[in-house]
Motif scaffolding. Structure first.
Motif, short mmCIF file in Angstrom:
data_model
loop_
_atom_site.label_atom_id
_atom_site.label_comp_id
_atom_site.label_asym_id
_atom_site.label_seq_id
_atom_site.Cartn_x
_atom_site.Cartn_y
_atom_site.Cartn_z
N THR A 237 0.84 -1.21 0.00
CA THR A 237 0.00 0.00 0.00
C THR A 237 0.87 1.25 0.00
OG1 THR A 237 -1.58 -1.25 1.31
CG2 THR A 237 -1.94 1.10 1.18
N LYS A 238 1.93 1.24 0.79
CA LYS A 238 2.85 2.39 0.87
C LYS A 238 3.51 2.61 -0.49
CE LYS A 238 6.08 4.17 4.32
NZ LYS A 238 5.33 5.35 4.74
N GLY A 239 3.99 1.52 -1.08
CA GLY A 239 4.63 1.61 -2.39
C GLY A 239 3.67 2.09 -3.46
N PHE A 240 2.47 1.51 -3.44
CA PHE A 240 1.40 1.84 -4.37
C PHE A 240 1.10 3.34 -4.32
CE2 PHE A 240 -3.11 2.36 -5.20
CZ PHE A 240 -3.35 1.54 -6.29
N ASN A 241 1.03 3.90 -3.10
CA ASN A 241 0.73 5.34 -2.93
C ASN A 241 1.85 6.22 -3.46
OD1 ASN A 241 -1.74 4.81 -1.80
ND2 ASN A 241 -0.97 4.82 0.30
N LEU A 242 3.10 5.70 -3.41
CA LEU A 242 4.25 6.50 -3.85
C LEU A 242 4.47 6.43 -5.37
CD1 LEU A 242 6.79 5.70 -0.99
CD2 LEU A 242 5.93 7.97 -1.54
N ILE A 243 4.22 5.24 -5.97
CA ILE A 243 4.57 5.11 -7.41
C ILE A 243 3.37 4.94 -8.33
CG2 ILE A 243 6.90 4.20 -6.99
CD1 ILE A 243 5.86 1.41 -7.51
N GLY A 244 2.17 4.73 -7.74
CA GLY A 244 0.97 4.65 -8.58
C GLY A 244 0.64 3.24 -9.02
N ILE A 245 -0.56 3.09 -9.57
CA ILE A 245 -1.12 1.78 -9.89
C ILE A 245 -0.33 1.03 -10.97
CG2 ILE A 245 -2.85 2.73 -11.49
CD1 ILE A 245 -4.76 0.50 -10.43
N GLY A 246 0.11 1.74 -12.04
CA GLY A 246 0.81 1.08 -13.15
C GLY A 246 2.07 0.37 -12.71
N PRO A 247 3.06 1.12 -12.19
CA PRO A 247 4.31 0.49 -11.75
C PRO A 247 4.10 -0.56 -10.66
CG PRO A 247 4.58 2.86 -11.90
CD PRO A 247 3.13 2.58 -12.09
N ALA A 248 3.18 -0.27 -9.71
CA ALA A 248 2.94 -1.22 -8.61
C ALA A 248 2.38 -2.53 -9.16
CB ALA A 248 1.98 -0.62 -7.58
N SER A 249 1.48 -2.44 -10.15
CA SER A 249 0.90 -3.65 -10.75
C SER A 249 1.96 -4.44 -11.50
CB SER A 249 -0.23 -3.28 -11.72
OG SER A 249 -1.19 -2.51 -11.07
N MET A 250 2.90 -3.73 -12.13
CA MET A 250 3.97 -4.42 -12.86
C MET A 250 4.86 -5.19 -11.89
SD MET A 250 5.07 -1.51 -15.57
CE MET A 250 5.41 -2.15 -17.18
N ILE A 251 5.21 -4.53 -10.79
CA ILE A 251 6.11 -5.15 -9.79
C ILE A 251 5.42 -6.35 -9.14
CG2 ILE A 251 7.28 -4.76 -7.58
CD1 ILE A 251 7.82 -1.85 -8.58
N PHE A 252 4.08 -6.28 -9.00
CA PHE A 252 3.33 -7.37 -8.36
C PHE A 252 3.61 -8.72 -9.01
CE2 PHE A 252 -0.38 -10.19 -8.33
CZ PHE A 252 -0.53 -10.39 -6.97
N PHE A 253 3.95 -8.74 -10.32
CA PHE A 253 4.18 -10.02 -11.01
C PHE A 253 5.40 -10.77 -10.47
CE2 PHE A 253 1.23 -8.31 -14.19
CZ PHE A 253 0.44 -9.44 -14.37
N LEU A 254 6.20 -10.11 -9.63
CA LEU A 254 7.29 -10.82 -8.94
C LEU A 254 6.72 -11.91 -8.03
CD1 LEU A 254 9.61 -7.87 -7.81
CD2 LEU A 254 10.23 -9.71 -9.39
N THR A 255 5.49 -11.67 -7.51
CA THR A 255 4.88 -12.63 -6.58
C THR A 255 4.66 -14.00 -7.23
OG1 THR A 255 3.88 -10.91 -5.22
CG2 THR A 255 2.89 -13.08 -5.07
N PRO A 256 3.85 -14.08 -8.32
CA PRO A 256 3.65 -15.40 -8.91
C PRO A 256 4.92 -15.98 -9.52
CG PRO A 256 2.59 -13.72 -10.26
CD PRO A 256 3.03 -13.05 -9.00
N THR A 257 5.83 -15.09 -9.99
CA THR A 257 7.09 -15.58 -10.59
C THR A 257 7.94 -16.28 -9.51
OG1 THR A 257 6.99 -13.76 -12.16
CG2 THR A 257 9.10 -14.89 -11.97
N ALA A 258 8.03 -15.65 -8.35
CA ALA A 258 8.79 -16.26 -7.24
C ALA A 258 8.14 -17.57 -6.81
CB ALA A 258 8.85 -15.28 -6.06
N GLN A 259 6.79 -17.57 -6.73
CA GLN A 259 6.06 -18.79 -6.34
C GLN A 259 6.29 -19.90 -7.37
OE1 GLN A 259 1.91 -17.93 -5.57
NE2 GLN A 259 2.40 -16.46 -3.98
N PHE A 260 6.29 -19.52 -8.63
CA PHE A 260 6.49 -20.49 -9.71
C PHE A 260 7.87 -21.16 -9.58
CE2 PHE A 260 7.94 -21.67 -13.97
CZ PHE A 260 6.85 -22.39 -14.45
N PHE A 261 8.91 -20.33 -9.41
CA PHE A 261 10.28 -20.88 -9.32
C PHE A 261 10.49 -21.68 -8.04
CE2 PHE A 261 11.25 -17.64 -12.63
CZ PHE A 261 11.74 -18.53 -13.58
N LEU A 262 9.89 -21.22 -6.94
CA LEU A 262 9.98 -21.98 -5.68
C LEU A 262 9.33 -23.35 -5.84
CD1 LEU A 262 9.18 -19.71 -2.58
CD2 LEU A 262 11.22 -21.07 -2.95
N GLY A 263 8.14 -23.35 -6.43
CA GLY A 263 7.42 -24.61 -6.64
C GLY A 263 8.20 -25.57 -7.52
N LEU A 264 8.76 -25.00 -8.59
CA LEU A 264 9.43 -25.84 -9.59
C LEU A 264 10.79 -26.35 -9.10
CD1 LEU A 264 8.87 -26.81 -12.47
CD2 LEU A 264 10.08 -24.82 -13.33
#
Length: 296
Positions: A237-264
Motif C-alpha cells: 500500500t505504501k509503495g502503491f501510494n508513492l509510485i501509482g497503480i501502473g508500476p505497482a501492478s507491474m512489480i506485483f508479477f514478482l509474486t507469482p514468478t517467485a512462487q512459480f520458481f519456488l514450486g518448480l
C-alpha cells in the motif's frame, strides 16, 4: 530540480516497498506457510483472519484511525459489502494455503498471473471500462491457455481459477468504497471473525486443532500468520501510494514468478509439457498486459 529529486526519491522508495511486498508474498509467505503445514489449510485460514484482526485493532489504535472506520460503518450497505469482500478474501486465502500444502504452488502462481488480466475483463463488464486491442488479445490468450489445460489434462485448474476469480472480484468490489486498505481489511476480518471462531470451535470439538495450550510452541508459530499477512500489505500500500497503480501492478508479477520458481526448483513440483505450454500463453498475455501498463 528539487521537485525532480523528490520524485526520484519517491520512485525509489515506492519501488523498494512494492518489490519487498511482492517478494514477501512470493517467497517469505510461501516458506512460512509451508513450515506451518502441520496445521490444516482451514485452521491456517482461521488464524490468518483472527490474528490479522487483532493486529489491525492494535495498529488502528496506534495510528488513531478509528474515525475512518466509524465513518464507513454508518451505512448498512457498506457492512454487507465488506462482509462479501471478507468472504472473498477468506476463500482466496484458503485456496492458496491449500495449494501450498498440497504441493500445487504452480497452480497458485497461475491464479496470480491471470488475476490482473481478469480484473481488466471484469472492469470492462461491470465498470464499463474501455478495452483496447492489446488488452482483448491478452484476455483471449488467457482463455486459450485455460481451455488448452482443460482439453489436454481433462481437468479445470480450479485452484488457479478460484485464486484469480476471488481476488479480481475482491478488488472490483473494493474499488467501489473509498477506504484505506488496512481499515478495509480490519472491517473484513472483524466481520469474518465470528465465522472463524465458530469453525475453530468445530475443529476443537473434532480434535482437529493444532493451536492449544498443550502445544505452546506450535501455537506460537501459528500466531505469526497475522503478521505474515499484514507486513506485505502495509508495504504494498505504501509503495502503491508513492509510485501509482501502473508500476505497482507491474512489480506485483514478482509474486507469482517467485512462487512459480519456488514450486518448480525448491519444492520439485512436476511441470508437464501441457502445463508449460499453457503457462507460455499466459506469460505472453502478461507481457502484452505489462506493455499496456507501461504506456499509461
Amino acid at each position: 530540480n528539487q521537485k525532480n529529486g523528490q520524485m526520484k526519491k519517491n520512485l525509489f522508495k515506492g519501488s523498494l516497498f512494492t518489490v519487498g511486498a511482492s517478494l514477501w508474498w512470493g517467497v517469505i509467505g510461501v516458506l512460512y506457510f509451508k513450515f506451518v503445514s502441520f496445521a490444516s489449510a482451514l485452521e491456517l485460514s482461521i488464524h490468518r483472519a483472527i490474528w490479522t484482526a487483532v493486529l489491525l485493532i492494535l495498529t488502528t489504535s496506534y495510528y488513531s484511525k478509528w474515525n475512518e472506520l466509524n465513518k464507513i460503518i454508518v451505512k448498512k450497505y457498506t457492512i454487507i459489502i465488506f462482509f462479501i469482500t471478507g468472504l472473498l478474501i477468506s476463500i482466496n486465502w484458503f485456496t492458496w494455503l491449500y495449494a501450498v500444502q498440497t504441493n500445487n504452488l504452480l497452480d497458485g502462481a497461475l491464479g496470480y498471473y491471470i488475476f490482473p488480466i481478469l480484473s481488466v475483463f471484469l472492469g470492462f463488464i461491470f465498470l464499463k471500462e474501455k478495452l483496447n486491442r492489446n488488452q482483448i488479445i491478452s484476455i483471449i490468450l488467457v482463455v486459450i491457455a485455460l481451455i488448452y489445460l482443460l482439453i489436454k489434462l481433462g481437468q479445470v485448474p480450479w485452484i488457479g481459477i478460484t485464486v484469480a476469480i476471488t481476488f479480481s472480484l475482491y478488488n472490483l468490489i473494493r474499488k467501489k468504497i473509498k477506504v484505506s486498505s488496512d481499515i478495509g481489511l480490519l472491517l473484513e476480518t472483524l466481520l469474518i471473525s465470528p465465522i472463524a471462531v465458530g469453525l475453530f470451535v468445530y475443529l476443537i470439538n473434532n480434535e482437529a486443532n493444532i493451536f492449544s495450550f498443550d502445544k505452546p510452541i506450535l501455537s506460537f508459530y501459528l500466531f505469526w500468520a497475522g503478521l505474515m499477512t499484514l507486513v506485505p500489505l502495509f508495504w504494498y500500500t505504501k509503495g502503491f501510494n508513492l509510485i501509482g497503480i501502473g508500476p505497482a501492478s507491474m512489480i506485483f508479477f514478482l509474486t507469482p514468478t517467485a512462487q512459480f520458481f519456488l514450486g518448480l526448483y525448491y519444492y520439485n513440483e512436476p511441470l508437464h509439457l501441457d502445463e508449460l505450454i499453457s503457462f507460455v500463453f499466459i506469460w505472453a498475455a502478461v507481457i502484452i498486459y505489462l506493455n499496456e501498463l507501461r504506456k499509461e
